[in-house]
Design a protein around this motif. Structure first.
Motif, PDB file in Angstrom:
ATOM      1  N   GLY A  26      55.521 -98.316 -30.673  1.00  0.00           N
ATOM      2  CA  GLY A  26      54.298 -97.548 -30.798  1.00  0.00           C
ATOM      3  C   GLY A  26      53.119 -98.272 -30.204  1.00  0.00           C
ATOM      4  N   VAL A  27      52.124 -97.467 -29.845  1.00  0.00           N
ATOM      5  CA  VAL A  27      50.853 -97.971 -29.347  1.00  0.00           C
ATOM      6  C   VAL A  27      49.785 -97.124 -30.006  1.00  0.00           C
ATOM      7  CG1 VAL A  27      49.371 -98.253 -27.333  1.00  0.00           C
ATOM      8  CG2 VAL A  27      51.824 -98.658 -27.128  1.00  0.00           C
ATOM      9  N   GLY A  28      48.771 -97.792 -30.562  1.00  0.00           N
ATOM     10  CA  GLY A  28      47.709 -97.026 -31.186  1.00  0.00           C
ATOM     11  C   GLY A  28      46.505 -97.876 -31.504  1.00  0.00           C
ATOM     12  N   GLY A  32      41.673 -98.133 -38.727  1.00  0.00           N
ATOM     13  CA  GLY A  32      42.466 -99.076 -39.513  1.00  0.00           C
ATOM     14  C   GLY A  32      43.000-100.254 -38.732  1.00  0.00           C
ATOM     15  N   GLY A  33      42.868-100.255 -37.402  1.00  0.00           N
ATOM     16  CA  GLY A  33      43.353-101.373 -36.604  1.00  0.00           C
ATOM     17  C   GLY A  33      43.984-100.931 -35.310  1.00  0.00           C
ATOM     18  N   GLY A  68      55.638-107.595 -29.834  1.00  0.00           N
ATOM     19  CA  GLY A  68      54.375-106.890 -29.940  1.00  0.00           C
ATOM     20  C   GLY A  68      53.488-107.473 -31.007  1.00  0.00           C
ATOM     21  N   GLY A  69      52.414-106.764 -31.293  1.00  0.00           N
ATOM     22  CA  GLY A  69      51.468-107.235 -32.282  1.00  0.00           C
ATOM     23  C   GLY A  69      50.756-106.101 -32.966  1.00  0.00           C
ATOM     24  N   GLU A  70      50.207-106.414 -34.142  1.00  0.00           N
ATOM     25  CA  GLU A  70      49.409-105.479 -34.914  1.00  0.00           C
ATOM     26  C   GLU A  70      48.265-106.245 -35.553  1.00  0.00           C
ATOM     27  OE1 GLU A  70      51.411-102.469 -37.469  1.00  0.00           O
ATOM     28  OE2 GLU A  70      53.206-103.622 -37.005  1.00  0.00           O
ATOM     29  N   ILE A  71      47.123-105.593 -35.674  1.00  0.00           N
ATOM     30  CA  ILE A  71      45.994-106.147 -36.397  1.00  0.00           C
ATOM     31  C   ILE A  71      45.312-104.986 -37.106  1.00  0.00           C
ATOM     32  CG2 ILE A  71      44.435-105.998 -34.417  1.00  0.00           C
ATOM     33  CD1 ILE A  71      43.130-108.599 -35.507  1.00  0.00           C
ATOM     34  N   ASP A  74      45.316-104.410 -43.327  1.00  0.00           N
ATOM     35  CA  ASP A  74      46.381-104.998 -44.154  1.00  0.00           C
ATOM     36  C   ASP A  74      46.871-106.339 -43.636  1.00  0.00           C
ATOM     37  OD1 ASP A  74      46.388-103.016 -46.051  1.00  0.00           O
ATOM     38  OD2 ASP A  74      47.952-101.832 -45.068  1.00  0.00           O
ATOM     39  N   GLY A  75      46.430-106.790 -42.461  1.00  0.00           N
ATOM     40  CA  GLY A  75      46.849-108.090 -41.950  1.00  0.00           C
ATOM     41  C   GLY A  75      47.111-108.077 -40.464  1.00  0.00           C
TER      42      GLY A  75
END
Length: 105
Positions: A26-28, A32-33, A68-71, A74-75
């Motif tokens: 996913g990409v978004g 919320g981040g 990948g990564g998320e920010i 929630d962290g």
């Protein structure tokens, strides 16, 4: 995201899956981040155990190439070819051959 499990057991407190596979991504970006990730893996065993109302511990043994990564609120998390870390609500250590993580709240 797609996931398939050969054999699984679960109740209100825990779950365990044997021989499962998943692919997804996913990409978004939003309030919320942001995230950008690709996931692909096969697990020999995967489990999750509740430790409280909103807390749990989970782990798996298998092979994955998650990248990948998320920010967000929630962290944060970062993985490159299965090797990575996550910190925040879900805190854990990830390797290409397994992982352990804790859901803290």
């Amino acid at each position: 995201e797609a996931e398939v499990t050969y054999l699984g057991f679960s109740d209100d407190q825990a779950s365990v899956d044997f021989i499962s596979g998943n692919v997804g991504g996913g990409v978004g970006i939003g309030a919320g981040g942001a995230k950008a990730k690709v996931e692909a893996g096969v697990d020999l065993v995967k489990t999750e155990v509740s430790l409280g109302k909103h807390q749990s511990v989970s782990g798996n043994l298998g092979v994955n190439a998650d990248t990948g990564g998320e920010i967000g609120v929630d962290g944060v998390s970062l993985k490159i070819l299965g090797l990575g870390v996550s910190a925040g609500r879900n805190t854990g250590i990830h390797t290409p051959f397994g992982s352990i993580s804790f859901k803290l709240w």
